[in-house]
Design an enzyme around this catalytic site. Structure first.
Site, PDB file in Angstrom:
ATOM      1  N   TRP A 195       0.851  -1.196   0.000  1.00 53.57           N
ATOM      2  CA  TRP A 195       0.000   0.000   0.000  1.00 53.57           C
ATOM      3  C   TRP A 195       0.883   1.240   0.000  1.00 53.57           C
ATOM      4  CZ3 TRP A 195      -1.144   2.855   4.896  1.00 53.57           C
ATOM      5  CH2 TRP A 195      -2.050   3.905   4.708  1.00 53.57           C
ATOM      6  N   ASP A 208       0.671  -8.932   1.028  1.00 59.48           N
ATOM      7  CA  ASP A 208      -0.667  -8.333   1.047  1.00 59.48           C
ATOM      8  C   ASP A 208      -0.731  -7.137   0.111  1.00 59.48           C
ATOM      9  OD1 ASP A 208      -3.381  -7.977   2.617  1.00 59.48           O
ATOM     10  OD2 ASP A 208      -2.472  -5.984   2.507  1.00 59.48           O
ATOM     11  N   TYR A 219      -5.033  -0.277  -4.712  1.00 64.00           N
ATOM     12  CA  TYR A 219      -3.732   0.369  -4.533  1.00 64.00           C
ATOM     13  C   TYR A 219      -3.173   0.787  -5.904  1.00 64.00           C
ATOM     14  CZ  TYR A 219      -3.752  -1.756   0.179  1.00 64.00           C
ATOM     15  OH  TYR A 219      -4.070  -2.149   1.455  1.00 64.00           O
ATOM     16  N   ALA A 275       2.450   2.989  12.737  1.00 63.84           N
ATOM     17  CA  ALA A 275       1.701   4.244  12.595  1.00 63.84           C
ATOM     18  C   ALA A 275       2.258   5.098  11.456  1.00 63.84           C
ATOM     19  CB  ALA A 275       1.708   5.028  13.910  1.00 63.84           C
ATOM     20  N   GLY A 334       5.310  -2.145   5.323  1.00 63.05           N
ATOM     21  CA  GLY A 334       5.592  -1.633   3.995  1.00 63.05           C
ATOM     22  C   GLY A 334       6.997  -1.071   3.980  1.00 63.05           C
ATOM     23  N   GLN A 390      14.562  -1.353   5.118  1.00 67.06           N
ATOM     24  CA  GLN A 390      13.422  -1.180   6.017  1.00 67.06           C
ATOM     25  C   GLN A 390      12.695  -2.508   6.232  1.00 67.06           C
ATOM     26  OE1 GLN A 390      11.449   1.867   3.674  1.00 67.06           O
ATOM     27  NE2 GLN A 390      12.010   3.465   5.137  1.00 67.06           N
TER      28      GLN A 390
END
Length: 336
Positions: free
Chosen positions: A21, A49, A54, A209, A285, A291
């Site tokens: 996303w 996912d 998207y 978040a 993500g 990351q």
């Protein structure tokens, strides 16, 4: 990598899911997206996912290309249906039988696969009878095009109604995909207890978040260049609720706690989510491969009661807990 069962089923997924996303087909170029998927696979992540909405279907296409050549049986591919896609005509959204069937076939083509492991109702559709939606899902399961059915951001009452219809139709509702993090805990009061009762697991999105819990956003300072808070393709709008000094100041108090635990702040945030035994997996993500690697290291981390209490103490004044927020996430009308 750790693995957990999804709901009351025999289906196992990785506790870290790679999601695309706001990245694939939008923020991140295809070459970089492929590198992120490769990093996920290298970290032992087997669950991916996405959603047709998207980047208006581009994210599915990018993911399908990135996974091409991998052993299909070793992967768990999730996607979703609800949001407007294509030219966004009057039947190009929602959970009607027509849109579900059209959308599922489109997703299969873009993902270059014969079946979808978990097909999820991306939101609740107030304008389509729930019976129609669940019957369409049942038919996809019987056709072998979908193996399992889940939902996203449904309330406790909606989960209960959906699970009852699924049982009548001969299949299981095994998952719910809500937003959940140490800052956003709206599912704890109603959704989680109901899900435990029904045999439904949480597949949570935004465990850090939208990046705020990494600590990279500092109170009184401009967001780092290239960060989500500077993204004009949707990222900045999603993260703005947390871009307040009172929130950012509280988040900075987590830094010494993460150091003490030998974790990065991102790992601490993901491990916190996975500490909830109703959570099967946390979706992470990334715009850079490192990351993914960093977040994946949170798999298997156990946070002791003292650390959890300190996290609660640091964040308590800025945590959102109102269960009504879940109902607000689904639009009340289906507009083209």
């Amino acid at each position: 990598m750790d693995f957990r069962y999804l709901g009351n089923s025999g289906f196992k997924i990785s506790t870290i899911t790679y999601g695309n996303w706001l990245t694939h087909g939008s923020q991140v170029e295809n070459e970089q997206a492929n590198a992120c998927v490769r990093a996920a696979l290298d970290a032992g992540i087997t669950t991916f996912d996405t959603a047709d909405v998207y980047a208006n279907t581009k994210a599915e296409t990018v993911l399908g290309e990135a996974l091409k050549g991998e052993r299909r049986e070793s992967l768990e591919i999730f996607t979703k249906v609800f949001g407007p896609i294509g030219p966004k005509g009057h039947n190009d959204l929602g959970l009607s039988r027509k849109h579900i069937m059209d959308a599922a076939h489109g997703s299969l083509q873009r993902l270059q696969t014969d079946y979808i492991d978990l097909y999820q109702a991306h939101r609740y559709d107030y304008e389509t009878p729930l019976e129609e939606t669940m019957q369409a899902f049942a038919d996809l399961v019987r056709q072998g095009k979908v193996l399992y059915i889940g939902v996203s951001e449904w309330t406790a009452d909606q989960l209960r109604a959906g699970a009852a219809l699924a049982k009548d139709l001969g299949f299981q509702l095994i998952s719910n995909q809500p937003q959940y993090s140490a800052l956003w805990r709206v599912i704890e009061a109603e959704v989680v207890p109901t899900s435990r009762e029904l045999g439904i697991s949480q597949v949570v999105w935004s465990p850090i978040a939208q990046g705020v819990l990494t600590g990279k956003y500092k109170p009184g300072e401009q967001p780092p260049s290239g960060s989500r808070a500077t993204d004009d393709k949707g990222g900045a709008n999603m993260i703005k609720r947390w871009m307040r000094d009172d929130v950012l100041e509280r988040v900075q108090q987590l830094a010494p706690l993460a150091d003490e635990a030998g974790l990065t702040m991102a790992q601490l945030a993901v491990a916190w989510v996975l500490n909830n035994d109703n959570v099967a997996t946390a979706i992470v993500g990334a715009s850079r491969p490192e990351q993914v690697t960093d977040s994946a290291a949170a798999a298997g981390v156990t946070l002791d009661a003292d650390l959890l209490a300190k996290i609660d103490e640091a964040l308590d004044p800025v945590v959102e807990r109102d269960p009504a927020k879940t109902q607000e996430s689904s639009p009340k009308t289906r507009e083209a």
